[in-house]
Design a protein around this motif. Structure first.
Motif, PDB file in Angstrom:
ATOM      1  N   GLU A  85       0.811  -1.213   0.000  1.00 25.87           N
ATOM      2  CA  GLU A  85       0.000   0.000   0.000  1.00 25.87           C
ATOM      3  C   GLU A  85       0.845   1.263   0.000  1.00 25.87           C
ATOM      4  O   GLU A  85       1.973   1.283   0.514  1.00 25.87           O
ATOM      5  CB  GLU A  85      -0.925   0.018   1.219  1.00 25.87           C
ATOM      6  CG  GLU A  85      -0.175  -0.032   2.549  1.00 25.87           C
ATOM      7  CD  GLU A  85      -1.080   0.158   3.750  1.00 25.87           C
ATOM      8  OE1 GLU A  85      -2.200   0.685   3.590  1.00 25.87           O
ATOM      9  OE2 GLU A  85      -0.661  -0.214   4.858  1.00 25.87           O
ATOM     10  N   ALA A  86       0.282   2.310  -0.569  1.00 32.17           N
ATOM     11  CA  ALA A  86       0.923   3.623  -0.537  1.00 32.17           C
ATOM     12  C   ALA A  86       0.324   4.412   0.612  1.00 32.17           C
ATOM     13  O   ALA A  86      -0.782   4.939   0.522  1.00 32.17           O
ATOM     14  CB  ALA A  86       0.717   4.354  -1.863  1.00 32.17           C
ATOM     15  N   VAL A  87       1.051   4.419   1.713  1.00 30.29           N
ATOM     16  CA  VAL A  87       0.720   5.272   2.856  1.00 30.29           C
ATOM     17  C   VAL A  87       1.974   6.123   3.073  1.00 30.29           C
ATOM     18  O   VAL A  87       2.626   6.491   2.114  1.00 30.29           O
ATOM     19  CB  VAL A  87       0.340   4.442   4.102  1.00 30.29           C
ATOM     20  CG1 VAL A  87      -1.083   3.898   3.960  1.00 30.29           C
ATOM     21  CG2 VAL A  87       1.293   3.286   4.345  1.00 30.29           C
ATOM     22  N   GLN A  88       2.282   6.462   4.289  1.00 29.19           N
ATOM     23  CA  GLN A  88       3.526   7.207   4.537  1.00 29.19           C
ATOM     24  C   GLN A  88       4.469   6.369   5.387  1.00 29.19           C
ATOM     25  O   GLN A  88       4.324   6.322   6.596  1.00 29.19           O
ATOM     26  CB  GLN A  88       3.228   8.549   5.215  1.00 29.19           C
ATOM     27  CG  GLN A  88       4.444   9.411   5.481  1.00 29.19           C
ATOM     28  CD  GLN A  88       5.290   9.650   4.224  1.00 29.19           C
ATOM     29  OE1 GLN A  88       4.798   9.758   3.108  1.00 29.19           O
ATOM     30  NE2 GLN A  88       6.596   9.694   4.419  1.00 29.19           N
ATOM     31  N   PRO A  89       5.444   5.659   4.770  1.00 32.61           N
ATOM     32  CA  PRO A  89       5.713   5.599   3.337  1.00 32.61           C
ATOM     33  C   PRO A  89       5.031   4.381   2.709  1.00 32.61           C
ATOM     34  O   PRO A  89       4.279   3.670   3.370  1.00 32.61           O
ATOM     35  CB  PRO A  89       7.227   5.444   3.320  1.00 32.61           C
ATOM     36  CG  PRO A  89       7.480   4.559   4.519  1.00 32.61           C
ATOM     37  CD  PRO A  89       6.485   4.986   5.564  1.00 32.61           C
ATOM     38  N   VAL A  90       5.350   4.125   1.425  1.00 35.33           N
ATOM     39  CA  VAL A  90       4.869   2.915   0.752  1.00 35.33           C
ATOM     40  C   VAL A  90       5.460   1.701   1.460  1.00 35.33           C
ATOM     41  O   VAL A  90       6.662   1.676   1.760  1.00 35.33           O
ATOM     42  CB  VAL A  90       5.291   2.907  -0.736  1.00 35.33           C
ATOM     43  CG1 VAL A  90       4.888   1.601  -1.406  1.00 35.33           C
ATOM     44  CG2 VAL A  90       4.673   4.099  -1.468  1.00 35.33           C
ATOM     45  N   LYS A  91       4.637   0.710   1.750  1.00 35.35           N
ATOM     46  CA  LYS A  91       5.142  -0.444   2.500  1.00 35.35           C
ATOM     47  C   LYS A  91       4.224  -1.654   2.365  1.00 35.35           C
ATOM     48  O   LYS A  91       3.110  -1.559   1.858  1.00 35.35           O
ATOM     49  CB  LYS A  91       5.265  -0.081   3.977  1.00 35.35           C
ATOM     50  CG  LYS A  91       3.927   0.230   4.635  1.00 35.35           C
ATOM     51  CD  LYS A  91       4.086   0.514   6.132  1.00 35.35           C
ATOM     52  CE  LYS A  91       2.742   0.787   6.779  1.00 35.35           C
ATOM     53  NZ  LYS A  91       2.853   0.974   8.239  1.00 35.35           N
ATOM     54  N   MET A  92       4.745  -2.788   2.840  1.00 34.02           N
ATOM     55  CA  MET A  92       3.961  -4.026   2.943  1.00 34.02           C
ATOM     56  C   MET A  92       3.375  -4.080   4.347  1.00 34.02           C
ATOM     57  O   MET A  92       4.095  -3.904   5.331  1.00 34.02           O
ATOM     58  CB  MET A  92       4.853  -5.239   2.704  1.00 34.02           C
ATOM     59  CG  MET A  92       5.396  -5.358   1.297  1.00 34.02           C
ATOM     60  SD  MET A  92       4.238  -6.173   0.167  1.00 34.02           S
ATOM     61  CE  MET A  92       4.614  -7.885   0.466  1.00 34.02           C
TER      62      MET A  92
END
Length: 221
Positions: A85-92
């Motif tokens: 997912e793209a949150v802050q930051p992009v991660k699993m």
């Protein structure tokens, strides 16, 4: 006196038994909910949608006339289900953790109609490899169509486009969304001031979830 004590003792025991029964029932229900939530067998490339609860996500839902404001791609790693997912930051993010972040833990999972033919091992590896280039990148609060920063539905769309050569939906211009609502106006003013990029290409979770190329696998809304 002994009779009164016996009655009181009996009442106390009865109350204790009721609480024990209630707690056991609650524990059982909690375990059932946890099992239902995490015991779903999804596949690499499945797309998952939810309603997030931030002010920005509320504006996204209003602007796109949809209950969905966040999405990601399910990938399997070491036998565990993750959401890229793209949150802050992009991660699993572990699937069960991702579900907990959504409103009332409700979510929808969709799959490419012809996934069994198209999303073979090589294609999935290409999708993962392309997506890896965005890992740890910042979330794009300006919704720009670039790879410097990225937002959730943009990440999903680009991974499918570049990794599987599939356009899940057509892009839209920012001006085509509902920008008249006060909450949406407030976010736009905060982000852009008086220079709103109305001609910017945008893709929203609502566009992807409504794609005719996808079929619903799970829905607990």
């Amino acid at each position: 006196m002994k009779k009164k004590l016996l009655i009181a003792f009996t009442v106390v025991i009865g109350i204790v038994l009721i609480f024990v029964k209630l707690n056991a029932s609650q524990v059982k229900q909690s375990l059932k909910t946890l099992t239902e939530r995490t015991n779903k067998t999804f596949k690499d490339g499945d797309i998952i949608f939810q309603t997030s609860q931030s002010q920005q996500c509320e504006a996204v839902r209003i602007a796109t006339n949809s209950k969905f404001s966040h999405c990601g791609i399910i990938f399997i790693k070491d036998g565990k289900q993750y959401v890229y997912e793209a949150v802050q930051p992009v991660k699993m993010t572990l699937l069960e953790d991702w579900i907990e972040h959504g409103k009332e833990e409700k979510y929808v999972v969709k799959r490419l109609i012809n996934a069994s033919k198209v999303l073979n091992k090589n294609t999935i590896e290409k999708m993962k490899a392309y997506g890896q280039a965005f890992n740890n990148k910042d979330y794009d609060i300006y919704f720009e169509w670039s790879n410097d920063k990225i937002y959730c539905s943009e990440l999903v769309w680009k991974i499918y486009k570049e990794g599987a050569n599939i356009e899940l939906c057509a892009l839209q211009k920012l001006k085509e969304f509902n920008l008249s609502d006060s909450k949406v106006k407030a976010i736009l003013q905060e982000r852009y001031g008086n220079s709103i990029p109305l001609e910017e290409d945008v893709v929203a979770p609502s566009q992807i979830v409504n794609s005719k190329q996808l079929v619903t696998i799970f829905d607990n809304y």
